[in-house]
Every structure is written in C-alpha cells, then in structure tokens.
Design a protein around this motif. Structure first.
Motif, short mmCIF file in Angstrom:
data_model
loop_
_atom_site.label_atom_id
_atom_site.label_comp_id
_atom_site.label_asym_id
_atom_site.label_seq_id
_atom_site.Cartn_x
_atom_site.Cartn_y
_atom_site.Cartn_z
N ASP A 77 -5.71 -2.43 3.52
CA ASP A 77 -5.91 -3.34 4.65
C ASP A 77 -7.39 -3.57 4.94
O ASP A 77 -7.82 -4.67 5.27
CB ASP A 77 -5.19 -2.81 5.91
CG ASP A 77 -5.64 -1.40 6.27
OD1 ASP A 77 -6.03 -0.65 5.35
OD2 ASP A 77 -5.61 -1.04 7.46
N VAL A 88 1.91 -8.45 6.83
CA VAL A 88 0.75 -9.17 7.37
C VAL A 88 0.37 -10.29 6.41
O VAL A 88 0.12 -10.03 5.22
CB VAL A 88 -0.46 -8.23 7.56
CG1 VAL A 88 -1.64 -8.99 8.16
CG2 VAL A 88 -0.08 -7.04 8.43
N LEU A 140 0.47 -8.57 2.85
CA LEU A 140 0.28 -7.11 2.73
C LEU A 140 1.36 -6.38 3.49
O LEU A 140 1.65 -6.69 4.65
CB LEU A 140 -1.09 -6.73 3.32
CG LEU A 140 -1.33 -5.22 3.50
CD1 LEU A 140 -1.45 -4.51 2.14
CD2 LEU A 140 -2.58 -4.96 4.34
N ASP A 148 -2.19 -13.04 4.95
CA ASP A 148 -3.63 -13.28 4.88
C ASP A 148 -3.88 -14.78 5.11
O ASP A 148 -3.52 -15.61 4.28
CB ASP A 148 -4.17 -12.85 3.50
CG ASP A 148 -5.69 -12.86 3.46
OD1 ASP A 148 -6.30 -13.70 4.14
OD2 ASP A 148 -6.26 -12.02 2.74
N ARG A 168 -5.07 -6.55 12.10
CA ARG A 168 -3.81 -7.28 12.29
C ARG A 168 -2.60 -6.43 11.93
O ARG A 168 -1.48 -6.91 11.98
CB ARG A 168 -3.85 -8.56 11.45
CG ARG A 168 -4.97 -9.51 11.93
CD ARG A 168 -4.96 -10.81 11.17
NE ARG A 168 -3.63 -11.37 11.15
CZ ARG A 168 -3.13 -12.05 10.13
NH1 ARG A 168 -3.89 -12.27 9.06
NH2 ARG A 168 -1.91 -12.53 10.16
N VAL A 169 -2.83 -5.16 11.55
CA VAL A 169 -1.70 -4.28 11.22
C VAL A 169 -1.09 -3.76 12.52
O VAL A 169 -1.75 -3.11 13.32
CB VAL A 169 -2.17 -3.10 10.34
CG1 VAL A 169 -1.02 -2.10 10.15
CG2 VAL A 169 -2.67 -3.60 8.99
N THR A 172 4.21 -0.75 10.03
CA THR A 172 4.02 -0.32 8.64
C THR A 172 5.38 -0.25 7.94
O THR A 172 6.43 -0.45 8.56
CB THR A 172 3.35 1.06 8.58
OG1 THR A 172 4.30 2.04 9.06
CG2 THR A 172 2.08 1.11 9.41
N PRO A 200 1.60 -2.78 4.82
CA PRO A 200 0.72 -1.60 4.95
C PRO A 200 1.48 -0.29 4.89
O PRO A 200 2.66 -0.21 5.26
CB PRO A 200 0.07 -1.79 6.32
CG PRO A 200 0.60 -3.05 6.89
CD PRO A 200 1.77 -3.49 6.09
N ARG A 214 -4.49 5.08 3.60
CA ARG A 214 -4.46 3.65 3.27
C ARG A 214 -5.85 3.02 3.41
O ARG A 214 -6.61 3.34 4.33
CB ARG A 214 -3.44 2.93 4.15
CG ARG A 214 -3.96 2.64 5.55
CD ARG A 214 -3.00 1.75 6.32
NE ARG A 214 -3.60 1.30 7.55
CZ ARG A 214 -2.96 1.24 8.71
NH1 ARG A 214 -1.70 1.62 8.80
NH2 ARG A 214 -3.58 0.78 9.78
N LEU A 218 -7.84 -6.99 6.81
CA LEU A 218 -6.65 -7.23 7.63
C LEU A 218 -6.35 -6.06 8.58
O LEU A 218 -5.29 -6.04 9.22
CB LEU A 218 -5.42 -7.46 6.72
CG LEU A 218 -5.49 -8.69 5.81
CD1 LEU A 218 -4.26 -8.73 4.89
CD2 LEU A 218 -5.57 -9.97 6.63
N GLU A 219 -7.25 -5.09 8.67
CA GLU A 219 -6.95 -3.86 9.41
C GLU A 219 -6.67 -4.12 10.89
O GLU A 219 -5.89 -3.40 11.52
CB GLU A 219 -8.09 -2.85 9.24
CG GLU A 219 -9.39 -3.19 9.95
CD GLU A 219 -10.27 -4.15 9.17
OE1 GLU A 219 -9.80 -4.69 8.17
OE2 GLU A 219 -11.44 -4.35 9.58
N ASP A 234 0.86 -1.18 0.00
CA ASP A 234 0.00 0.00 0.00
C ASP A 234 0.90 1.23 0.00
O ASP A 234 1.56 1.52 0.99
CB ASP A 234 -0.91 -0.01 1.23
CG ASP A 234 -2.01 1.03 1.14
OD1 ASP A 234 -1.85 1.98 0.36
OD2 ASP A 234 -3.03 0.89 1.84
#
Length: 268
Positions: A47, A75, A85, A77, A55-56, A59, A87, A44, A52-53, A38
């Motif tokens: 996520d 992260v 990902l 999935d 689990r962030v 960054t 982030p 952003r 997945l937001e 991202d």
C-alpha cells in the motif's frame, strides 16, 4: 477467469514488493483489470509503494471475518485505471489466514480481473504457503548476489514440488559496470544456477528508491527510465507480446572494456 501469479523470492530485500507494485501498474496500463494481493501479513508495504496507505480501511482479514465484503476491502488506484489493491492486515501474523482461505478469496475475485498478482512474503514458511495456494504461475525475483540466488533456488524446488505450471525469473538490480568488472554475477551465471526461463532484467537505479518513498510506481513517471522500460517490457511479455531484451551491457562497452575483454579472451 484471471491469471493468478505469485511474485516470490525466498530472500527478503531483493525488491520483490517494488517489482509487484510496478509490474501490476504496468499491466493495468495495458488496459487489463489487475488486483494486487498483499500476502505479507504483519509487514505489509504494498500500500505504501502504491501511495494508497491513506485509503486502506478494511483488509483481507476483515473480509474473511465478515466485517466487510471483499469488494469493500479492495482499494482502487485512481491514478491508474484498472489497478486495485487488496491489503493485508498490519496487526496480524502470517498464521491469521490459511491456504484454503486464500484460495477462497482468489476464487471470488477471479471472475472480475484479468490478472491477480500475489505479493509473497520472504521466507518459505506459512506466508509462502498461503501466497502460492491458488497461483498457477510464479515469478521469482532475485538480485545478482550469491545468497539471493541460493534462496531463489530453494524456492524453485518448492514450487516445482507443488507442480506450479509456470516459473519464470526476474533479475533485479543488475549493475552492468560491476558485471563487466567481474564483481557481480551475470545474468548468464544466474540462469546456469537456477535453470528457470528469464522474463526480465531490471537495472539498478536510485530513482526506484525515490519513487518508492513517494508512493509513485516508477512506471507512471513522465520521465523515462531504463528500469521503467524494463518492467513495462516484462508486463508485455507476460501478456504474450514478443519484446526484445534491453542490451544493458551496451552502455559499458567502452574502449577500456573492449581492451580488457580482448586480453581476457587471449588468456583462454
């Protein structure tokens, strides 16, 4: 080494991040190792679209500052094996990272993934420069609207000036019934204007909005849909598989439209 592909648009609101989330998922479903980056610092959303937001933790900025390793910032999935990902920072601006730093990050990631997709922010400022810094290929997303196509044309010019090796086009949110009624640009119209090879057409569908709100990419839904098939086909074409294009206009070929087309041709 991975293929590094930037997904860009020029104009915001054309569904670029939704395409990134679904396309990355579809490529991972082909058994490939995928990392989505991202690059939209401060705004952003990738996520969220992947669900997945929560689990962030770290960054890309934390990794660059040495607060964590790059591996810790990534992260995984759990629903889609192979999908990862990296982030962006929500509380930083696009100036928080430089093109050289983006190149450094991608060079470190490259040996571990088959594909790296960079979700480019809208516009052609520093965020765009960062996102394209290490990319060898570009996918341009546009909707069949004059403003979106004009901005996409501007982006095509910038990518060509940067000697981007491959530039291909995704037409998103096509509504065949509007094209049939001459109320929307057709794919042929867009290709004539942009002169960029086509890699996919994604029809408009309210299920895309529903899946985005749920944080579940449409391509993982058990319920089959035309947009999911279209995006999966794009993933397969990217991977070198010859896949025919869906005939989206076929569903509109009613008796009325055939009569209308007959009289339209008769006037020419």
């Amino acid at each position: 080494m991975s293929r590094v592909i930037v997904i860009t648009s020029g104009k915001g609101g054309v569904g670029k991040t939704t395409i990134t989330a679904n396309l990355g998922t579809a490529v991972a479903q082909l058994g490939k190792k995928v990392c989505l980056i991202d690059a939209d610092f401060g705004l952003r959303n990738l996520d969220l679209l992947l669900g997945l937001e929560q689990r962030v933790v770290y960054t890309i900025i934390d990794a660059l500052s040495g607060e964590c390793t790059l591996e810790k910032a990534i992260v995984k999935d759990k629903r889609t094996p192979g999908l990862n990902l990296l982030p962006a920072a929500q509380n930083r601006t696009k100036d928080a990272i430089t093109p050289d730093q983006m190149k450094e990050v991608i060079e470190q990631l490259s040996p571990s993934f088959d594909y790296i997709f960079v979700d480019c922010p809208a516009g052609i400022e520093m965020g765009f420069r960062n996102a394209i810094a290490a990319a060898q290929e570009a996918l341009i997303v546009t909707t069949p609207e004059v403003a979106a196509v004009r901005d996409a044309d501007r982006v095509v010019g910038l990518l060509e000036s940067e000697n981007m090796k491959s530039i291909r086009l995704i037409v998103n949110r096509l509504r065949p019934e509007m094209v049939q009624m001459d109320e929307m640009l057709s794919v042929e119209d867009i290709l004539d204007l942009l002169v960029v090879p086509l890699i996919g057409i994604v029809p408009d569908d309210k299920r895309i909005i529903t899946s985005a709100n749920r944080g579940e990419p449409l391509v993982i839904s058990e319920q089959e849909s035309l947009p999911a098939i279209a995006i999966t086909n794009i993933a397969r074409r990217l991977d070198g598989i010859n896949v025919p294009y869906l005939d989206l206009m076929a569903t509109q070929d009613t008796l009325f439209t055939r009569i209308r087309r007959f009289f339209s041709f008769s006037k020419k």
